[in-house]
Each structure stands twice: as C-alpha cells, then as structure tokens.
Motif scaffolding. Structure first.
Motif, PDB file in Angstrom:
ATOM      1  N   LYS A 122       0.836  -1.210   0.000  1.00  0.00           N
ATOM      2  CA  LYS A 122       0.000   0.000   0.000  1.00  0.00           C
ATOM      3  C   LYS A 122       0.865   1.251   0.000  1.00  0.00           C
ATOM      4  CE  LYS A 122      -3.525  -1.998   3.035  1.00  0.00           C
ATOM      5  NZ  LYS A 122      -4.075  -1.876   4.389  1.00  0.00           N
ATOM      6  N   VAL A 123       1.895   1.238   0.845  1.00  0.00           N
ATOM      7  CA  VAL A 123       2.787   2.392   0.966  1.00  0.00           C
ATOM      8  C   VAL A 123       3.557   2.605  -0.336  1.00  0.00           C
ATOM      9  CG1 VAL A 123       4.731   3.383   2.228  1.00  0.00           C
ATOM     10  CG2 VAL A 123       2.994   2.070   3.458  1.00  0.00           C
ATOM     11  N   MET A 124       4.110   1.532  -0.885  1.00  0.00           N
ATOM     12  CA  MET A 124       4.894   1.636  -2.127  1.00  0.00           C
ATOM     13  C   MET A 124       4.023   2.147  -3.279  1.00  0.00           C
ATOM     14  SD  MET A 124       8.026   1.017  -1.472  1.00  0.00           S
ATOM     15  CE  MET A 124       8.841   0.691  -3.030  1.00  0.00           C
ATOM     16  N   ALA A 125       2.753   1.752  -3.294  1.00  0.00           N
ATOM     17  CA  ALA A 125       1.838   2.215  -4.349  1.00  0.00           C
ATOM     18  C   ALA A 125       1.672   3.737  -4.292  1.00  0.00           C
ATOM     19  CB  ALA A 125       0.487   1.527  -4.218  1.00  0.00           C
ATOM     20  N   LEU A 126       1.703   4.309  -3.096  1.00  0.00           N
ATOM     21  CA  LEU A 126       1.585   5.760  -2.949  1.00  0.00           C
ATOM     22  C   LEU A 126       2.916   6.473  -3.227  1.00  0.00           C
ATOM     23  CD1 LEU A 126      -0.542   5.932   0.334  1.00  0.00           C
ATOM     24  CD2 LEU A 126      -1.320   6.477  -1.968  1.00  0.00           C
ATOM     25  N   VAL A 127       4.017   5.844  -2.835  1.00  0.00           N
ATOM     26  CA  VAL A 127       5.332   6.467  -2.949  1.00  0.00           C
ATOM     27  C   VAL A 127       5.875   6.427  -4.378  1.00  0.00           C
ATOM     28  CG1 VAL A 127       7.754   6.268  -2.231  1.00  0.00           C
ATOM     29  CG2 VAL A 127       5.937   6.029  -0.548  1.00  0.00           C
ATOM     30  N   LYS A 128       5.683   5.310  -5.062  1.00  0.00           N
ATOM     31  CA  LYS A 128       6.323   5.097  -6.365  1.00  0.00           C
ATOM     32  C   LYS A 128       6.053   6.213  -7.383  1.00  0.00           C
ATOM     33  CE  LYS A 128       7.654   1.492  -9.497  1.00  0.00           C
ATOM     34  NZ  LYS A 128       7.599   0.091  -9.839  1.00  0.00           N
ATOM     35  N   PRO A 129       4.803   6.659  -7.575  1.00  0.00           N
ATOM     36  CA  PRO A 129       4.589   7.719  -8.570  1.00  0.00           C
ATOM     37  C   PRO A 129       5.310   9.028  -8.234  1.00  0.00           C
ATOM     38  CG  PRO A 129       2.492   6.772  -7.848  1.00  0.00           C
ATOM     39  CD  PRO A 129       3.550   6.179  -7.009  1.00  0.00           C
ATOM     40  N   LYS A 130       5.506   9.286  -6.949  1.00  0.00           N
ATOM     41  CA  LYS A 130       6.163  10.532  -6.534  1.00  0.00           C
ATOM     42  C   LYS A 130       7.679  10.470  -6.671  1.00  0.00           C
ATOM     43  CE  LYS A 130       2.558  11.496  -3.147  1.00  0.00           C
ATOM     44  NZ  LYS A 130       2.238  11.551  -1.712  1.00  0.00           N
ATOM     45  N   VAL A 131       8.235   9.254  -6.574  1.00  0.00           N
ATOM     46  CA  VAL A 131       9.685   9.095  -6.534  1.00  0.00           C
ATOM     47  C   VAL A 131      10.258   8.581  -7.858  1.00  0.00           C
ATOM     48  CG1 VAL A 131      11.559   7.911  -5.315  1.00  0.00           C
ATOM     49  CG2 VAL A 131       9.593   8.714  -4.045  1.00  0.00           C
TER      50      VAL A 131
END
Length: 149
Positions: A122-131
């Motif tokens: 869940k966390v990676m799904a939110l972080v990946k587009p930003k990073v």
C-alpha cells in the motif's frame, strides 16, 4: 501527440548529429529504440510518466552493468556504461535527497494507515509515482521496511 520528454530526446538526437557527437547520439538512439520496442510490443503511445519509468530502468540496468564490469576488471566497459548513464539522467527530473524521500515515505505511511510490513505494498503504491525517476527505489523500499518493522 508525442510527449514532452519524447520530443526532447528527438531534438537531442538531431543536435548530436549536427555536432557529430557519436557517443551521445548512440545513447540517444538506444533510448529511442527502447521506446519504439515498447510501443510496438504493447501497441501504445508512451506518455511522460511511462518514459520516466523506462529511463529509470535503463539507468538501473547500466548501474548494475558498471558494478559487474568493475568486478571483472573491465574499466573500459564500465566507463562506457557510465557515459550512457550520464546522458540518460539528463532527461530524468532532479534527484530527491534522502530527507525528501524520507518525508514522502512518512506521509505515505500516514495516508495509507500502514502499521506492519504486510502493508508495504500500500505504501509503495503511494510512494512510487512521486519518486519514480527521481530516487533509488531500492533505498525507498529499505526505508519503508525499516519504518514498518
């Protein structure tokens, strides 16, 4: 309509041809070939977000190759890969600092309500587009793991 990054790379090819910069031209053509391959295989037109993913992957592949070439004592090949990384990174957005990545990860954990390592997806799904294209996803993954354990 072609994306902005696609156009920049196309213009880079023209400029490299005019200035007779063979190494740069070769790398830019490698990038274009990878774009074409994906477009043909998946029958899509690449947008900027997908282009960033492709460029990021190309950089990662070259960094892995650099390590392998250095381990094998082939500094000449490692240097060539390093030059390719330099050209590819010109088209990536400015890199994020570790503090900025840490902030993004902390916000994503709070936003997703993640509490355990099982919530890492869940966390990676939110972080990946930003990073994506702006930071090392391996570092991001380690940060998320350490904060969730």
């Amino acid at each position: 309509m072609a994306s902005e990054l696609y156009t920049q790379i196309k213009n880079g090819v023209k400029e490299a041809m005019r200035s007779k910069n063979k190494e740069r031209l070769s790398t830019l053509r490698l990038i274009q070939a990878e774009f074409k391959r994906i477009e043909v295989d998946e029958r899509i037109e690449l947008d900027d977000a997908r282009i960033l993913v492709v460029l990021d992957k190309m950089c990662k592949q070259r960094r892995d190759s650099i390590n392998q070439f250095k381990d094998a004592g082939r500094d000449d090949l490692a240097e060539q890969e390093q030059k390719e990384v330099a050209v590819i990174t010109e088209f990536l957005p400015a890199a994020l600092s570790e503090d900025e990545i840490d902030t993004i990860v902390t916000e994503a954990i709070a936003e997703s309500g993640a509490a355990s390592p099982q919530d890492m997806g869940k966390v990676m799904a939110l972080v990946k587009p930003k990073v994506q294209g702006r930071g090392d996803m391996g570092l991001v993954s380690k940060l998320v793991k350490s904060k969730l354990s």
